[in-house]
Design a protein around this motif. Sequence first.
Motif, PDB file in Angstrom:
ATOM      1  N   GLY A 166       0.826  -1.206   0.000  1.00 41.60           N
ATOM      2  CA  GLY A 166       0.000   0.000   0.000  1.00 41.60           C
ATOM      3  C   GLY A 166       0.861   1.257   0.000  1.00 41.60           C
ATOM      4  N   GLU A 167       1.807   1.287   0.926  1.00 39.99           N
ATOM      5  CA  GLU A 167       2.672   2.465   1.064  1.00 39.99           C
ATOM      6  C   GLU A 167       3.479   2.692  -0.212  1.00 39.99           C
ATOM      7  OE1 GLU A 167       2.773   4.552   3.982  1.00 39.99           O
ATOM      8  OE2 GLU A 167       3.670   5.751   2.383  1.00 39.99           O
ATOM      9  N   LEU A 168       3.938   1.595  -0.799  1.00 37.37           N
ATOM     10  CA  LEU A 168       4.727   1.688  -2.029  1.00 37.37           C
ATOM     11  C   LEU A 168       3.876   2.301  -3.142  1.00 37.37           C
ATOM     12  CD1 LEU A 168       7.610   0.905  -2.805  1.00 37.37           C
ATOM     13  CD2 LEU A 168       6.732  -1.251  -3.693  1.00 37.37           C
ATOM     14  N   LYS A 169       2.618   1.870  -3.206  1.00 37.84           N
ATOM     15  CA  LYS A 169       1.693   2.347  -4.225  1.00 37.84           C
ATOM     16  C   LYS A 169       1.449   3.859  -4.070  1.00 37.84           C
ATOM     17  CE  LYS A 169      -2.764   0.768  -6.030  1.00 37.84           C
ATOM     18  NZ  LYS A 169      -3.949  -0.033  -5.669  1.00 37.84           N
ATOM     19  N   PHE A 170       1.357   4.293  -2.816  1.00 34.76           N
ATOM     20  CA  PHE A 170       1.083   5.710  -2.567  1.00 34.76           C
ATOM     21  C   PHE A 170       2.363   6.563  -2.542  1.00 34.76           C
ATOM     22  CE2 PHE A 170      -2.928   3.901  -0.868  1.00 34.76           C
ATOM     23  CZ  PHE A 170      -3.786   4.612  -1.696  1.00 34.76           C
ATOM     24  N   GLY A 171       3.433   6.010  -3.084  1.00 34.62           N
ATOM     25  CA  GLY A 171       4.641   6.816  -3.261  1.00 34.62           C
ATOM     26  C   GLY A 171       5.464   7.037  -2.010  1.00 34.62           C
ATOM     27  N   GLY A 172       5.396   6.074  -1.078  1.00 36.71           N
ATOM     28  CA  GLY A 172       6.131   6.196   0.191  1.00 36.71           C
ATOM     29  C   GLY A 172       7.618   6.443   0.013  1.00 36.71           C
ATOM     30  N   LYS A 173       8.185   5.829  -1.022  1.00 32.95           N
ATOM     31  CA  LYS A 173       9.636   5.946  -1.172  1.00 32.95           C
ATOM     32  C   LYS A 173      10.071   7.338  -1.592  1.00 32.95           C
ATOM     33  CE  LYS A 173      11.515   3.849  -4.946  1.00 32.95           C
ATOM     34  NZ  LYS A 173      11.856   2.706  -5.802  1.00 32.95           N
ATOM     35  N   LYS A 174       9.126   8.191  -1.885  1.00 38.38           N
ATOM     36  CA  LYS A 174       9.480   9.576  -2.196  1.00 38.38           C
ATOM     37  C   LYS A 174       8.941  10.564  -1.154  1.00 38.38           C
ATOM     38  CE  LYS A 174      10.173   8.989  -7.091  1.00 38.38           C
ATOM     39  NZ  LYS A 174       9.713   9.249  -8.458  1.00 38.38           N
ATOM     40  N   ARG A 175       8.303  10.031  -0.130  1.00 40.46           N
ATOM     41  CA  ARG A 175       7.682  10.930   0.836  1.00 40.46           C
ATOM     42  C   ARG A 175       8.739  11.534   1.771  1.00 40.46           C
ATOM     43  NH1 ARG A 175       2.508   8.817   3.928  1.00 40.46           N
ATOM     44  NH2 ARG A 175       2.051   8.174   1.808  1.00 40.46           N
ATOM     45  N   LYS A 176       8.616  12.826   1.974  1.00 37.27           N
ATOM     46  CA  LYS A 176       9.617  13.583   2.729  1.00 37.27           C
ATOM     47  C   LYS A 176       9.866  13.018   4.121  1.00 37.27           C
ATOM     48  CE  LYS A 176       9.911  17.944   1.526  1.00 37.27           C
ATOM     49  NZ  LYS A 176       9.632  19.388   1.429  1.00 37.27           N
ATOM     50  N   SER A 177       8.776  12.835   4.881  1.00 32.82           N
ATOM     51  CA  SER A 177       8.955  12.398   6.270  1.00 32.82           C
ATOM     52  C   SER A 177       9.542  10.988   6.336  1.00 32.82           C
ATOM     53  CB  SER A 177       7.625  12.447   7.019  1.00 32.82           C
ATOM     54  OG  SER A 177       6.711  11.568   6.414  1.00 32.82           O
ATOM     55  N   ILE A 178       9.152  10.142   5.412  1.00 25.51           N
ATOM     56  CA  ILE A 178       9.640   8.755   5.423  1.00 25.51           C
ATOM     57  C   ILE A 178      11.138   8.703   5.139  1.00 25.51           C
ATOM     58  CG2 ILE A 178       9.573   6.596   4.095  1.00 25.51           C
ATOM     59  CD1 ILE A 178       6.537   6.856   4.014  1.00 25.51           C
ATOM     60  N   ILE A 179      11.573   9.489   4.168  1.00 25.54           N
ATOM     61  CA  ILE A 179      12.997   9.506   3.807  1.00 25.54           C
ATOM     62  C   ILE A 179      13.821  10.138   4.936  1.00 25.54           C
ATOM     63  CG2 ILE A 179      14.693  10.417   2.145  1.00 25.54           C
ATOM     64  CD1 ILE A 179      12.873   8.174   1.060  1.00 25.54           C
ATOM     65  N   ALA A 180      13.316  11.234   5.490  1.00 25.68           N
ATOM     66  CA  ALA A 180      14.027  11.907   6.591  1.00 25.68           C
ATOM     67  C   ALA A 180      14.155  10.967   7.789  1.00 25.68           C
ATOM     68  CB  ALA A 180      13.295  13.185   6.986  1.00 25.68           C
ATOM     69  N   ASP A 181      13.050  10.285   8.145  1.00 27.38           N
ATOM     70  CA  ASP A 181      13.075   9.354   9.280  1.00 27.38           C
ATOM     71  C   ASP A 181      14.032   8.200   9.019  1.00 27.38           C
ATOM     72  OD1 ASP A 181      11.211  10.967  10.423  1.00 27.38           O
ATOM     73  OD2 ASP A 181       9.515   9.593  10.197  1.00 27.38           O
ATOM     74  N   CYS A 182      14.041   7.725   7.773  1.00 28.23           N
ATOM     75  CA  CYS A 182      14.899   6.589   7.431  1.00 28.23           C
ATOM     76  C   CYS A 182      16.377   6.990   7.553  1.00 28.23           C
ATOM     77  CB  CYS A 182      14.578   6.097   6.029  1.00 28.23           C
ATOM     78  SG  CYS A 182      15.572   4.668   5.554  1.00 28.23           S
ATOM     79  N   LEU A 183      16.698   8.209   7.154  1.00 27.78           N
ATOM     80  CA  LEU A 183      18.095   8.654   7.288  1.00 27.78           C
ATOM     81  C   LEU A 183      18.496   8.668   8.770  1.00 27.78           C
ATOM     82  CD1 LEU A 183      20.690   9.614   5.938  1.00 27.78           C
ATOM     83  CD2 LEU A 183      19.864  11.959   6.166  1.00 27.78           C
ATOM     84  N   GLU A 184      17.581   9.127   9.619  1.00 30.31           N
ATOM     85  CA  GLU A 184      17.870   9.093  11.060  1.00 30.31           C
ATOM     86  C   GLU A 184      18.063   7.654  11.543  1.00 30.31           C
ATOM     87  OE1 GLU A 184      16.070  13.076  13.084  1.00 30.31           O
ATOM     88  OE2 GLU A 184      14.672  11.406  12.878  1.00 30.31           O
ATOM     89  N   ALA A 185      17.233   6.752  11.023  1.00 31.32           N
ATOM     90  CA  ALA A 185      17.352   5.337  11.417  1.00 31.32           C
ATOM     91  C   ALA A 185      18.700   4.770  10.976  1.00 31.32           C
ATOM     92  CB  ALA A 185      16.207   4.526  10.824  1.00 31.32           C
ATOM     93  N   ILE A 186      19.154   5.161   9.792  1.00 33.46           N
ATOM     94  CA  ILE A 186      20.459   4.695   9.302  1.00 33.46           C
ATOM     95  C   ILE A 186      21.571   5.196  10.230  1.00 33.46           C
ATOM     96  CG2 ILE A 186      22.148   4.925   7.427  1.00 33.46           C
ATOM     97  CD1 ILE A 186      19.727   4.982   5.469  1.00 33.46           C
ATOM     98  N   ILE A 187      21.446   6.442  10.658  1.00 30.65           N
ATOM     99  CA  ILE A 187      22.434   7.005  11.592  1.00 30.65           C
ATOM    100  C   ILE A 187      22.393   6.244  12.925  1.00 30.65           C
ATOM    101  CG2 ILE A 187      23.005   9.087  12.937  1.00 30.65           C
ATOM    102  CD1 ILE A 187      21.966  10.678  10.402  1.00 30.65           C
ATOM    103  N   GLY A 188      21.193   5.908  13.371  1.00 26.82           N
ATOM    104  CA  GLY A 188      21.046   5.087  14.577  1.00 26.82           C
ATOM    105  C   GLY A 188      21.677   3.711  14.391  1.00 26.82           C
ATOM    106  N   ALA A 189      21.542   3.167  13.191  1.00 28.81           N
ATOM    107  CA  ALA A 189      22.102   1.840  12.898  1.00 28.81           C
ATOM    108  C   ALA A 189      23.627   1.869  12.966  1.00 28.81           C
ATOM    109  CB  ALA A 189      21.634   1.377  11.518  1.00 28.81           C
ATOM    110  N   VAL A 190      24.230   2.917  12.419  1.00 29.74           N
ATOM    111  CA  VAL A 190      25.694   3.044  12.470  1.00 29.74           C
ATOM    112  C   VAL A 190      26.140   3.151  13.927  1.00 29.74           C
ATOM    113  CG1 VAL A 190      27.689   4.464  11.818  1.00 29.74           C
ATOM    114  CG2 VAL A 190      25.820   4.131  10.189  1.00 29.74           C
TER     115      VAL A 190
END
Lengths: 233, 233
Positions: free
Chosen positions: B105-129
């Motif tokens: 569903g999220e993929l269909k609604f363009g989640g991979k380009k959504r601002k908040s999703i990308i910003a949050d994911c970058l924070e998660a990547i930093i948390g992962a490191v």
Amino acid sequence: MFKDILRLSGNLKYEFNDINILKTALTHSSYVNEHNNKNGISNERLEFLGDAVLDLIVGEYFFYNLKNTSEGKLSKLRSSVVNEETLFEIGVKFSIGDYMRFGKGELKFGGKKRKSIIADCLEAIIGAVFIDGGYEATKKVVLNIFKEKLIEAKEFKLNGDYKSRLQEILQKTNGVTLNYNLYNETGPDNDKVFYSEVRVNGEILGRGSGSTKKLSEQMAAKEALVKLGEEDV
Amino acid sequence: MFKDILRLSGNLKYEFNDINILKTALTHSSYVNEHNNKNGISNERLEFLGDAVLDLIVGEYFFYNLKNTSEGKLSKLRSSVVNEETLFEIGVKFSIGDYMRFGKGELKFGGKKRKSIIADCLEAIIGAVFIDGGYEATKKVVLNIFKEKLIEAKEFKLNGDYKSRLQEILQKTNGVTLNYNLYNETGPDNDKVFYSEVRVNGEILGRGSGSTKKLSEQMAAKEALVKLGEEDV
């Protein structure tokens, strides 16, 4: 002046490479404003840093210790530990107001006992340790001085608030009095066990032990709830 | 699935000891909700941690690089770098949306380009490191991927916003057009120098260079202000 600043450093269990950083952390802006000299830097910038260090260390603690807790709850738990009230309480425990430098006006108006000033100063001290010794050293200091608060918050999350539940249940009955009583403490200072009992109308309904007084009361309340049939063993 | 996740790790210039942590950082909650399996953990807890790590690293950067800046201004500067807009911009630069796992569903609604999703994911990547390699390793990664943003914010603080000032001065004169033009770039990708000129009604009024396009424009505007007698050399 600085009343035995090394004693504070010893109490924090951290030895500064550069003790001047700790002095800065203990310097309130009112002192700098009054003296207006180049060497006088207040603790506000260190507080900015300490605030962020503290958020991360406490966040990391809950992240590792509560593996199934959502980010929203982690955030709330952190706020339950990192807030002015708790910082003030810990600051008072270490008497940091007595080590601080104030301007005469602020001193007169009781600055060394003011909640926000003490809380901010504790953050500045944490920032000072970070500047002086790096992240891992700061983590040791913070986990030590916040130990009881962190354990309480974690246990509260894992086990729920038994005291409040017991209170609620008994409030339904009129004329019931509820008392907690610390009846024993064992072990050395850094590894104490506390023992509490809860009395309902004078009768002991539950006993519990834990690494803080609050925790032992929670455990006593839990036993009482079990006896009342409100909680599984 | 995970499209060459090692490439992302390479682009971040960080080699994970446990690549599964990076996978978790790239897993949106919609994926976990859809698959509902035990091993599926979403990136939200890592985001919680990454957010705090990022605040500290950026705070520390400004603390050391702007020694005479008050805590209030340090705080504002940090917000100018750590915000959804900037995180999104950097996330897009590393194409992190393409490496993420979403529910259908999220993929269909363009989640991979959504601002908040990308910003949050970058924070998660930093948390992962941070989880995988600790604070110092994370600092290296963050200072690298935020490099331009940090330098821009720092220079802006030290030198002021010349572009806005030039704009204001020229706006007082009717019919004036102002253009910036990037006329050269030199050096390797990781150490580029940009050269910009500012033209007023077609005439070159200033030239400047810097480590980002924006900085070179600021320097060009500064030269123009000097020529107009509005700024000392």
